[in-house]
Design a protein around this motif. Structure first.
Motif: not given
Length: 172
Positions: A87-101
Motif C-alpha cells: 500500500a505504501r509503495f502504491i501511494e509513493l507512485m501516486g495511487g491507492k491500494l483498495n480492496l473489496e471482500s
C-alpha cells in the motif's frame, strides 16, 4: 517503478494463492484505463475465490503486523507486513491500494498507477528470439485464454515451442 509494481503484484498473488482453497481461482487483470498527456493509467486487479474477510477485518488490513483474523496467522503464516508495504509503495507512485471482500467468498485487491507511454514492440522486434526453444504445459482438459496469449507472444518473437498436457507426455 516497474520493479516495485512487480513486487506488489507478486505479494498480492502470493496472498491470493495462500488464502484460496484447492480448486479455487486467482485472477489477475491488468488494463490500460486511459492514455493522456503521454501517460497511461494502468489498472491492476487480483481477485481470489478464497476465504474473504468480514467488514470488521477490512478496517485493519493495511495496518502493520495485522491480519484479517488472528487465527489466520497460525493457519496461513506471514508477518502481516506485505499489504502495508505494498500500500505504501502504491501511494509513493501516486495511487491507492483498495480492496473489496465478502467473507467466505472472495477478495479483490486493486489499484491504478500512471506510467509514461513507451513505444510498443514493433515489427523490427519480430523474431528477435528465434534461437530459443520453450515448453508449454497446457491445462489437461481445456485450453485457457492465457495459453493462447502466451503462444501469440512466443510466435511474435519467433520462439519455437512444444506443448504438452501432462508431465508423462513431456518425459517421453
Amino acid at each position: 517503478d516497474m520493479l516495485k509494481v512487480k513486487e506488489i503484484l507478486t505479494n498480492l498473488m502470493d496472498n491470493a494463492i495462500k488464502f484460496t482453497p484447492r480448486g479455487g481461482k486467482v485472477i489477475v487483470r491488468i488494463l490500460t484505463k486511459k492514455i493522456k498527456n503521454n501517460k497511461a493509467k494502468i489498472y491492476f486487479e487480483v481477485t481470489d475465490t478464497g476465504i474473504g474477510m468480514t467488514k470488521e477485518s477490512l478496517e485493519n488490513i493495511f495496518k502493520p503486523f495485522t491480519q484479517a483474523d488472528e487465527s489466520t496467522t497460525r493457519k496461513y503464516g506471514g508477518t502481516g507486513l506485505g499489504l502495508t508495504i505494498s500500500a505504501r509503495f502504491i501511494e509513493l507512485m501516486g495511487g491507492k491500494l483498495n480492496l473489496e471482500s465478502k467473507a467466505g467468498e472472495k477478495t479483490t485487491f486493486f489499484f491504478a498507477v500512471d506510467f509514461k507511454n513507451v513505444e510498443v514492440a514493433n515489427e523490427s522486434a519480430k523474431h528477435t528470439f528465434a534461437n530459443i526453444n520453450a515448453l508449454i504445459l497446457e491445462a489437461p482438459r481445456k485450453t485457457k485464454q492465457q495459453d493462447n496469449y502466451l503462444k501469440e507472444y512466443l510466435d511474435f518473437y519467433g520462439v519455437k515451442y512444444t506443448t504438452f498436457k501432462n508431465l508423462d507426455e513431456y518425459k517421453q
